[in-house]
Design a protein around this motif. Structure first.
Motif, mmCIF file in Angstrom:
data_model
loop_
_atom_site.group_PDB
_atom_site.id
_atom_site.type_symbol
_atom_site.label_atom_id
_atom_site.label_comp_id
_atom_site.label_asym_id
_atom_site.label_seq_id
_atom_site.Cartn_x
_atom_site.Cartn_y
_atom_site.Cartn_z
ATOM 1 N N THR A 47 0.822 -1.207 0.000
ATOM 2 C CA THR A 47 0.000 0.000 0.000
ATOM 3 C C THR A 47 0.857 1.259 0.000
ATOM 4 O O THR A 47 0.551 2.244 -0.681
ATOM 5 C CB THR A 47 -0.939 -0.002 1.225
ATOM 6 O OG1 THR A 47 -1.807 -1.133 1.141
ATOM 7 C CG2 THR A 47 -1.763 1.268 1.296
ATOM 8 N N ARG A 53 3.381 -4.858 -7.172
ATOM 9 C CA ARG A 53 2.234 -5.770 -7.060
ATOM 10 C C ARG A 53 2.662 -7.224 -6.986
ATOM 11 O O ARG A 53 1.882 -8.080 -6.555
ATOM 12 C CB ARG A 53 1.290 -5.575 -8.245
ATOM 13 C CG ARG A 53 0.638 -4.200 -8.235
ATOM 14 C CD ARG A 53 -0.477 -4.119 -9.248
ATOM 15 N NE ARG A 53 -1.029 -2.765 -9.315
ATOM 16 C CZ ARG A 53 -2.128 -2.443 -9.975
ATOM 17 N NH1 ARG A 53 -2.788 -3.381 -10.627
ATOM 18 N NH2 ARG A 53 -2.563 -1.204 -9.999
ATOM 19 N N HIS A 213 -13.743 -2.513 -1.602
ATOM 20 C CA HIS A 213 -12.573 -3.033 -2.316
ATOM 21 C C HIS A 213 -12.951 -4.170 -3.265
ATOM 22 O O HIS A 213 -12.063 -4.847 -3.791
ATOM 23 C CB HIS A 213 -11.534 -3.557 -1.319
ATOM 24 C CG HIS A 213 -10.848 -2.496 -0.525
ATOM 25 N ND1 HIS A 213 -9.554 -2.094 -0.768
ATOM 26 C CD2 HIS A 213 -11.278 -1.743 0.517
ATOM 27 C CE1 HIS A 213 -9.203 -1.162 0.091
ATOM 28 N NE2 HIS A 213 -10.244 -0.924 0.883
ATOM 29 N N SER A 215 -13.910 -4.262 -6.220
ATOM 30 C CA SER A 215 -13.440 -4.104 -7.599
ATOM 31 C C SER A 215 -11.926 -4.212 -7.717
ATOM 32 O O SER A 215 -11.389 -4.175 -8.819
ATOM 33 C CB SER A 215 -13.885 -2.744 -8.153
ATOM 34 O OG SER A 215 -13.245 -1.687 -7.437
ATOM 35 N N GLY A 216 -11.223 -4.363 -6.570
ATOM 36 C CA GLY A 216 -9.757 -4.364 -6.578
ATOM 37 C C GLY A 216 -9.170 -3.012 -6.275
ATOM 38 O O GLY A 216 -7.952 -2.885 -6.080
ATOM 39 N N GLU A 217 -9.983 -1.973 -6.255
ATOM 40 C CA GLU A 217 -9.549 -0.626 -5.903
ATOM 41 C C GLU A 217 -10.363 -0.131 -4.713
ATOM 42 O O GLU A 217 -11.507 -0.554 -4.506
ATOM 43 C CB GLU A 217 -9.732 0.329 -7.092
ATOM 44 C CG GLU A 217 -8.899 -0.024 -8.318
ATOM 45 C CD GLU A 217 -7.414 0.148 -8.074
ATOM 46 O OE1 GLU A 217 -7.046 0.987 -7.234
ATOM 47 O OE2 GLU A 217 -6.621 -0.557 -8.732
ATOM 48 N N ARG A 218 -9.779 0.769 -3.950
ATOM 49 C CA ARG A 218 -10.462 1.334 -2.778
ATOM 50 C C ARG A 218 -11.350 2.477 -3.245
ATOM 51 O O ARG A 218 -10.870 3.535 -3.653
ATOM 52 C CB ARG A 218 -9.428 1.812 -1.763
ATOM 53 C CG ARG A 218 -9.993 2.367 -0.456
ATOM 54 C CD ARG A 218 -8.845 2.713 0.484
ATOM 55 N NE ARG A 218 -9.275 3.130 1.796
ATOM 56 C CZ ARG A 218 -9.469 4.394 2.167
ATOM 57 N NH1 ARG A 218 -9.278 5.372 1.304
ATOM 58 N NH2 ARG A 218 -9.852 4.680 3.399
ATOM 59 N N ALA A 288 -4.007 -7.466 -0.177
ATOM 60 C CA ALA A 288 -4.636 -7.044 -1.424
ATOM 61 C C ALA A 288 -4.991 -8.252 -2.279
ATOM 62 O O ALA A 288 -4.275 -9.261 -2.296
ATOM 63 C CB ALA A 288 -3.699 -6.116 -2.193
ATOM 64 N N ALA A 292 -4.489 -6.051 -7.170
ATOM 65 C CA ALA A 292 -4.904 -4.821 -6.494
ATOM 66 C C ALA A 292 -3.695 -4.085 -5.935
ATOM 67 O O ALA A 292 -2.652 -4.664 -5.678
ATOM 68 C CB ALA A 292 -5.895 -5.136 -5.379
ATOM 69 N N ARG A 293 -3.860 -2.791 -5.742
ATOM 70 C CA ARG A 293 -2.758 -1.954 -5.277
ATOM 71 C C ARG A 293 -2.767 -1.785 -3.765
ATOM 72 O O ARG A 293 -1.750 -1.455 -3.169
ATOM 73 C CB ARG A 293 -2.861 -0.587 -5.967
ATOM 74 C CG ARG A 293 -1.712 0.354 -5.668
ATOM 75 C CD ARG A 293 -1.726 1.544 -6.594
ATOM 76 N NE ARG A 293 -3.031 2.212 -6.589
ATOM 77 C CZ ARG A 293 -3.341 3.218 -7.399
ATOM 78 N NH1 ARG A 293 -2.450 3.639 -8.287
ATOM 79 N NH2 ARG A 293 -4.522 3.798 -7.350
ATOM 80 N N GLN A 294 -3.907 -1.986 -3.153
ATOM 81 C CA GLN A 294 -4.017 -1.771 -1.713
ATOM 82 C C GLN A 294 -4.769 -2.923 -1.062
ATOM 83 O O GLN A 294 -5.728 -3.447 -1.622
ATOM 84 C CB GLN A 294 -4.764 -0.457 -1.415
ATOM 85 C CG GLN A 294 -4.031 0.790 -1.904
ATOM 86 C CD GLN A 294 -4.915 2.025 -1.799
ATOM 87 O OE1 GLN A 294 -6.133 1.915 -1.772
ATOM 88 N NE2 GLN A 294 -4.289 3.192 -1.746
#
Length: 741
Positions: A47, A53, A213, A215-218, A288, A292-294
């Motif tokens: 994060t 990744r 989360h 969708s893989g994004e916050r 994650a 995902a990035r976070q």
């Protein structure tokens, strides 16, 4: 705190430095094996942008880079430091082993940190959480260290988050569960065939904002109507908990009068209460999803660390003295102040040799600095075997640790951590200070190692390297103690448990090239006479030239415990010439040291020389020594020789629920219960006296009996007669071994 929408990426792949203590955070992660500490560190590093990744930095390193032993065992056995950047702050994340045997690494992390994250797994039993973390929580509380709790593994939870929050309040609340409350409620998806529901997001209690989360994004999402009831109930309790800890006494009156307290005020009071260590938020986090990035909850956790946890300058520093014990003013967390630093961990690198992980408490450390290294051994770690030492050395290269990697840096300021090479013979716990003003920091305590491991060199080539390898091993690990037992003639490593002992043997082999074999640990027994007896020693040999002639008669009688060997001369008329009386005594004492029945030293007897014979030519010092030994053996053959075993005085601290099981177990070990005392936290201290032959593995057995919640200490009390049946077996084994050799 945790309500912002972050897209921060940090400084991936670079050694991060901070020149202001105010921008530093040192956080230790504490938790049971399998609670997810290392996974959480990786999620935070991802994060913050310290990892890509794929979970790697530019040079291919990962947070979880392990040495050969960790890879083989599949778990951490040493402290690891991972620095990340977040919103202009440098955060040193100290990942500690969860196994109880490696508590030395955990204590090092506590010493280097200014705040603690207690990681508990919802997939573990509540008893496991309580048993392995409560004592550490109390240690942190004793020094006022701020703490927060992170619940992991909600997707495979045995216990739902709400119940885990209540359990944490009961275990860690110290009678005030409202000081341990969640900041968010998890949002979980539909349960799969296995009944487990994935974690998909969080709802912030103070703001009511939902971060999804799935969708893989916050992303922020609307609050569903079905969650408003639980949210309002949890939010009200959180607000009341924050207001109860607020320094603004008018807030409670306003709240009770029905006023709406604005979120900004609540967040500010929350942050101050966390920094003081009077309020302990409960959060949840998950790694994650692929691509995902976070991770879920990682942004909120990083916000808590930077905004709620104190900087090094806000924490009281350990006291310092001169090497002679004269108190000195407390150090200040200022890069411009005189240097005061401490070695919190020592390890060996196959390429650069010994590497010291140093926490700088005051001043600035630079390569090639001339410093004074001073140490006193760590309290509770066999300090008597590690006397105060000091030396002036020149600092080698500095590097910033990143998991198993190091990256060069040109300095380390007050409040930060760095690895130092070529620091002379510095050991864990040693203090670094200016070479013109030697200082010694107040020691940190370590538990006593209580599991004995007797070792011997595997072959001739290993004998020369064994002592050096053991010395380096003990210098690196303050929870290990070496003993050269003169009675049993064994080299004994005292360890924290079986896993600790196994890792020690592997380190000897892999790091120092020493092959050793473990052997059964022998408890130092004693012998004594049960009744008065007499013996006659006759040593007469004639083989041409000067012969050997000596005769002596002795009386042996038992003495009270602790009296040792007493020798009395009652010879009259010169039957044993004066110059040979000392020879008889020397022979008696030598035989007593070797034993007369089981190969164990003879103690607590009075030996009286009554009479004897000599020869003008053939009598000698050696002959009368032999006669004295023979007389003592004959006296032993004509009476009963008691075997004495050491008795330990132990104190066992256990939760009240296990008192009965512990007392029953001690009785089965021939123990005598001396008394019990009520201790804090619904625990009882059981005091007992137990033969040491019965508690060689007690540290392992107690851990199993109490599910990791019990601990004990021991001290030698005295030697007592061993039951005849056991003594007979030992004598028979000795006689069989003697005949076989």
């Amino acid at each position: 705190m945790g309500d912002r929408t972050h897209t921060h990426t940090g400084a991936a792949g670079r050694a991060v430095t901070a020149d202001r203590p105010a921008s530093l955070r040192n956080v230790v992660l504490v938790g049971h094996s399998g609670s997810g500490k290392t996974t959480l560190v990786e999620a935070l590093a991802l994060t913050a942008g310290a990892l890509n990744r794929a979970g790697r930095v530019e040079d291919g390193a990962t947070v979880s880079d392990h040495d050969e032993i960790e890879q083989r065992r599949g778990r951490s056995v040493q402290l690891s430091v991972v620095p990340v950047e977040w919103d202009g702050f440098k955060i040193n994340l100290l990942d500690t082993p969860g196994h109880a045997d490696f508590v030395g690494e955990l204590r090092a992390g506590l010493r280097a940190a200014d705040a603690a994250l207690f990681v508990v797994s919802a997939a573990q039993e509540a008893d496991t959480v309580a048993g392995t973390t409560r004592s550490l929580w109390e240690e942190c509380a004793a020094v006022g260290m701020p703490r927060a709790i992170v619940v992991t593994h909600l997707d495979t939870a045995r216990t739902p988050f709400e119940e885990m929050s209540r359990i944490c309040g009961r275990i860690f609340g110290n009678g005030d569960p409202d000081a341990v409350l969640p900041l968010h409620l998890p949002v979980q998806g539909h349960a799969g065939p296995d009944g487990h529901a994935p974690l998909t997001g969080l709802t912030a209690l103070l703001s009511g904002r939902v971060f999804d989360h799935s969708s893989g994004e916050r992303r922020e999402a609307p609050l569903s109507g079905g969650r408003r009831g639980p949210l309002q109930e949890a939010r009200a309790r959180l607000i009341e908990g924050i207001i109860a800890e607020s320094e603004d006494e008018s807030l409670m009156d306003r709240y009770l009068a029905g006023d709406e307290i604005d979120v900004t005020t609540l967040v500010g009071d929350l942050e101050r209460a966390v920094a003081r260590g009077s309020f302990h938020p409960v959060l949840t986090a998950a790694p994650a999803a692929e691509g995902a990035r976070q991770g879920i909850g990682t942004v909120e956790l990083l916000d808590l660390i930077t905004r709620g946890f104190p900087s090094p300058g806000e924490r009281a520093l350990p006291a310092v003295t001169t090497p002679d014990g004269v108190p000195r003013p407390a150090p200040v967390c200022d890069p411009a102040a005189p240097l005061v630093a401490e070695v919190v961990k020592t390890s060996s690198d196959p390429y650069v040799g010994r590497v010291s992980l140093v926490r700088v408490f005051s001043g600035t450390l630079r390569p090639d600095d001339a410093v004074h290294v001073c140490g006193h051994g760590l309290a509770g770690s066999g300090g008597a075997d590690r006397p105060c030492h000091g030396a002036d050395v020149r600092v080698g290269a500095l590097s910033a640790p990143f998991g198993g990697q190091q990256r060069p840096v040109d300095h380390c300021v007050a409040g930060d951590l760095a690895c130092v090479s070529r620091l002379g013979g510095a050991e864990t716990g040693d203090t670094l200070s200016g070479d013109g003003d030697p200082l010694l920091m107040e020691p940190w305590t370590m538990p006593d190692p209580l599991l004995p491991l007797a070792v011997r060199a595997h072959g001739k080539a290993d004998e020369d390297k064994l002592s050096q390898g053991l010395a380096r091993l003990v210098a690196e690990d303050p929870t290990m103690r070496q003993e050269q037992n003169q009675d049993t003639r064994q080299v004994v490593l005292w360890c924290m448990g079986e896993a600790h002992a196994e890792v020690a043997l592997e380190h000897l082999r892999s790091r120092y090239g020493v092959r050793v074999d473990a052997e059964p640990h022998r408890v130092p027994l004693r012998e004594t006479f049960a009744a008065r007896s007499v013996g006659r020693g006759r040593h007469v040999k004639q083989s041409g030239g000067h012969g050997q002639y000596a005769v002596c008669e002795i009386e042996v009688e038992p003495l009270p415990a602790g009296a040792g060997i007493e020798f009395v001369d009652q010879v009259v008329g010169g039957s044993v010439p004066r110059q040979f009386v000392a020879s008889v005594e020397k022979g008696v004492r030598a035989q007593a040291a070797r034993g007369v029945a089981s190969g164990n030293p003879l103690v607590d007897v009075r030996v009286t020389l009554l009479d004897g014979k000599s020869h003008a030519v053939d009598s000698s010092d050696a002959a009368f020594q032999t006669a004295g030994a023979l007389a003592l053996r004959e006296a032993a053959a004509d009476t009963r020789v008691q075997l004495l075993e050491p008795v330990a005085r132990i104190g066992v601290l256990v939760p009240d629920a296990y008192v009965g099981a512990v007392m029953s177990d001690l009785a089965g070990r021939r123990g005598r219960i001396v008394g019990t005392e009520q201790a804090s936290g619904e625990r009882t201290l059981v005091r007992a006296e137990v033969p040491e032959t019965e508690i060689g593995r007690y540290t392992v057995d107690l851990r199993s009996l109490t599910h990791g919640t019990g601990r004990f200490d021991r001290a030698y009390a005295r030697h007592e007669p061993m039951p005849p049946q056991r003594a007979d077996r030992i004598r028979e084994a000795h006689e069989t071994g003697t005949k076989g050799s």
